[in-house]
Design a protein around this motif. Sequence first.
Motif, PDB file in Angstrom:
ATOM      1  N   ARG A 112       1.415  -1.778  -4.924  1.00  0.00           N
ATOM      2  CA  ARG A 112       0.759  -1.032  -3.851  1.00  0.00           C
ATOM      3  C   ARG A 112      -0.058  -2.024  -3.029  1.00  0.00           C
ATOM      4  O   ARG A 112      -0.895  -2.751  -3.559  1.00  0.00           O
ATOM      5  CB  ARG A 112      -0.149   0.060  -4.409  1.00  0.00           C
ATOM      6  N   ILE A 113       0.205  -2.038  -1.723  1.00  0.00           N
ATOM      7  CA  ILE A 113      -0.421  -3.009  -0.817  1.00  0.00           C
ATOM      8  C   ILE A 113      -1.205  -2.261   0.257  1.00  0.00           C
ATOM      9  O   ILE A 113      -0.740  -1.246   0.776  1.00  0.00           O
ATOM     10  CB  ILE A 113       0.647  -3.881  -0.128  1.00  0.00           C
ATOM     11  N   VAL A 114      -2.377  -2.775   0.608  1.00  0.00           N
ATOM     12  CA  VAL A 114      -3.112  -2.250   1.756  1.00  0.00           C
ATOM     13  C   VAL A 114      -3.474  -3.428   2.665  1.00  0.00           C
ATOM     14  O   VAL A 114      -3.875  -4.492   2.200  1.00  0.00           O
ATOM     15  CB  VAL A 114      -4.371  -1.458   1.343  1.00  0.00           C
ATOM     16  N   THR A 151       5.153  -0.586  -1.890  1.00  0.00           N
ATOM     17  CA  THR A 151       4.784   0.365  -0.842  1.00  0.00           C
ATOM     18  C   THR A 151       3.500  -0.119  -0.192  1.00  0.00           C
ATOM     19  O   THR A 151       2.714  -0.859  -0.807  1.00  0.00           O
ATOM     20  CB  THR A 151       4.581   1.783  -1.400  1.00  0.00           C
ATOM     21  N   GLY A 152       3.275   0.300   1.047  1.00  0.00           N
ATOM     22  CA  GLY A 152       2.139  -0.240   1.766  1.00  0.00           C
ATOM     23  C   GLY A 152       1.381   0.771   2.585  1.00  0.00           C
ATOM     24  O   GLY A 152       1.904   1.825   2.961  1.00  0.00           O
ATOM     25  N   LEU A 153       0.128   0.426   2.869  1.00  0.00           N
ATOM     26  CA  LEU A 153      -0.740   1.216   3.722  1.00  0.00           C
ATOM     27  C   LEU A 153      -1.369   0.272   4.742  1.00  0.00           C
ATOM     28  O   LEU A 153      -2.014  -0.712   4.375  1.00  0.00           O
ATOM     29  CB  LEU A 153      -1.830   1.893   2.894  1.00  0.00           C
ATOM     30  N   VAL A 161      -4.700  -7.263   1.687  1.00  0.00           N
ATOM     31  CA  VAL A 161      -4.574  -8.367   2.631  1.00  0.00           C
ATOM     32  C   VAL A 161      -5.287  -8.006   3.925  1.00  0.00           C
ATOM     33  O   VAL A 161      -5.432  -6.826   4.261  1.00  0.00           O
ATOM     34  CB  VAL A 161      -3.098  -8.716   2.923  1.00  0.00           C
ATOM     35  N   SER A 162      -5.708  -9.026   4.650  1.00  0.00           N
ATOM     36  CA  SER A 162      -6.359  -8.772   5.927  1.00  0.00           C
ATOM     37  C   SER A 162      -6.442 -10.051   6.748  1.00  0.00           C
ATOM     38  O   SER A 162      -6.724 -11.126   6.220  1.00  0.00           O
ATOM     39  CB  SER A 162      -7.775  -8.222   5.729  1.00  0.00           C
ATOM     40  N   ASN A 163      -6.170  -9.897   8.034  1.00  0.00           N
ATOM     41  CA  ASN A 163      -6.519 -10.917   9.022  1.00  0.00           C
ATOM     42  C   ASN A 163      -7.571 -10.266   9.909  1.00  0.00           C
ATOM     43  O   ASN A 163      -7.269  -9.733  10.976  1.00  0.00           O
ATOM     44  CB  ASN A 163      -5.300 -11.327   9.843  1.00  0.00           C
ATOM     45  N   PRO A 164      -8.821 -10.272   9.459  1.00  0.00           N
ATOM     46  CA  PRO A 164      -9.864  -9.521  10.167  1.00  0.00           C
ATOM     47  C   PRO A 164     -10.390 -10.296  11.366  1.00  0.00           C
ATOM     48  O   PRO A 164     -10.106 -11.493  11.531  1.00  0.00           O
ATOM     49  CB  PRO A 164     -10.948  -9.393   9.097  1.00  0.00           C
ATOM     50  N   PRO A 165     -11.165  -9.654  12.225  1.00  0.00           N
ATOM     51  CA  PRO A 165     -11.875 -10.406  13.272  1.00  0.00           C
ATOM     52  C   PRO A 165     -12.819 -11.405  12.601  1.00  0.00           C
ATOM     53  O   PRO A 165     -13.616 -11.010  11.757  1.00  0.00           O
ATOM     54  CB  PRO A 165     -12.650  -9.320  14.019  1.00  0.00           C
ATOM     55  N   TYR A 166     -12.720 -12.678  12.954  1.00  0.00           N
ATOM     56  CA  TYR A 166     -13.603 -13.650  12.283  1.00  0.00           C
ATOM     57  C   TYR A 166     -14.234 -14.655  13.241  1.00  0.00           C
ATOM     58  O   TYR A 166     -14.751 -15.699  12.815  1.00  0.00           O
ATOM     59  CB  TYR A 166     -12.858 -14.385  11.162  1.00  0.00           C
TER      60      TYR A 166
END
Length: 282
Positions: free
Chosen positions: A117-119, A140-142, A186-191
């Motif tokens: 399970r991925i978010v 599966t992903g969100l 996982v995330s590529n957030p504003p940085y």
Amino acid sequence: MKTRAEALRELRRTLAEAGFETAALDARLLVLTALGISATDLITWPDTPLTPDQAGTLAAFAQRRLNHEPVARIVGEREFWGLPFRLSPETLVPRPDTETLVETALDLLPDHQAPLRIVDFGTGSGCILVALLHELPQATGLGVDLSFGAVVTARANADDNRVGNRCHFVLSRWADAISGRFDLIVSNPPYIASGVIPGLDQEVREHDPRLALDGGPDGLEPYRILLAEAERLLAPGGLLAVEIGYDQAEALSSLAGLHGLEILRIAHDLPGNPRCVAMKRL
């Protein structure tokens, strides 16, 4: 009326004289898109005259590029992880550096056939989540984003790349509307620090959505939120992998320790800059 070959030469020269380092590639992509033809068509029938509609579209594309709009935004899509992704004003243009995050996550996952399970927080175009689902056939992903336009674009990209039946997309401020446990976050957030944004390259500051760039006064605010949520959202043995700015590895390592997370890897992009931090719960 100009021929295809003449139009290509003229646009290439115009862009080069304007100082664009990738003038030849830019011109080729813009010509192919404006004319609605393939590279093979251009090579095989270079002397075909442009129609008035094609000439008008190409002139508009050329002006947009001269105004420093990225080619990917003009043509409306960008390749990432070998897959095509539509773009919208609410999404970042997927960049090769972000493939470091996908590669790192895949390398640290022991079983690519597991029903993971991925978010993906701040999913944008959905490129990270879709690339991972493409490589993890039982996962599966969100995808989560604060922008409705981004959620719509990500859904379309998931469907286009044939993983739409294994993922959902929701509108939420980070994890506010999210519950459950995930094997991979996982995330590529504003940085980017707020004060730095006015000095960014024109193609970024004028054409990328500020919501996807602004990481607060020190560029770390999204990481504080995500790492604080890790205990609630990570399954036992779960992995958290985030993209970072080139100078943020030390700060992320310190934040990880404050939130009971162990650094597994600091991965570097092709130019050699720290680009991804992978962590797990202690």
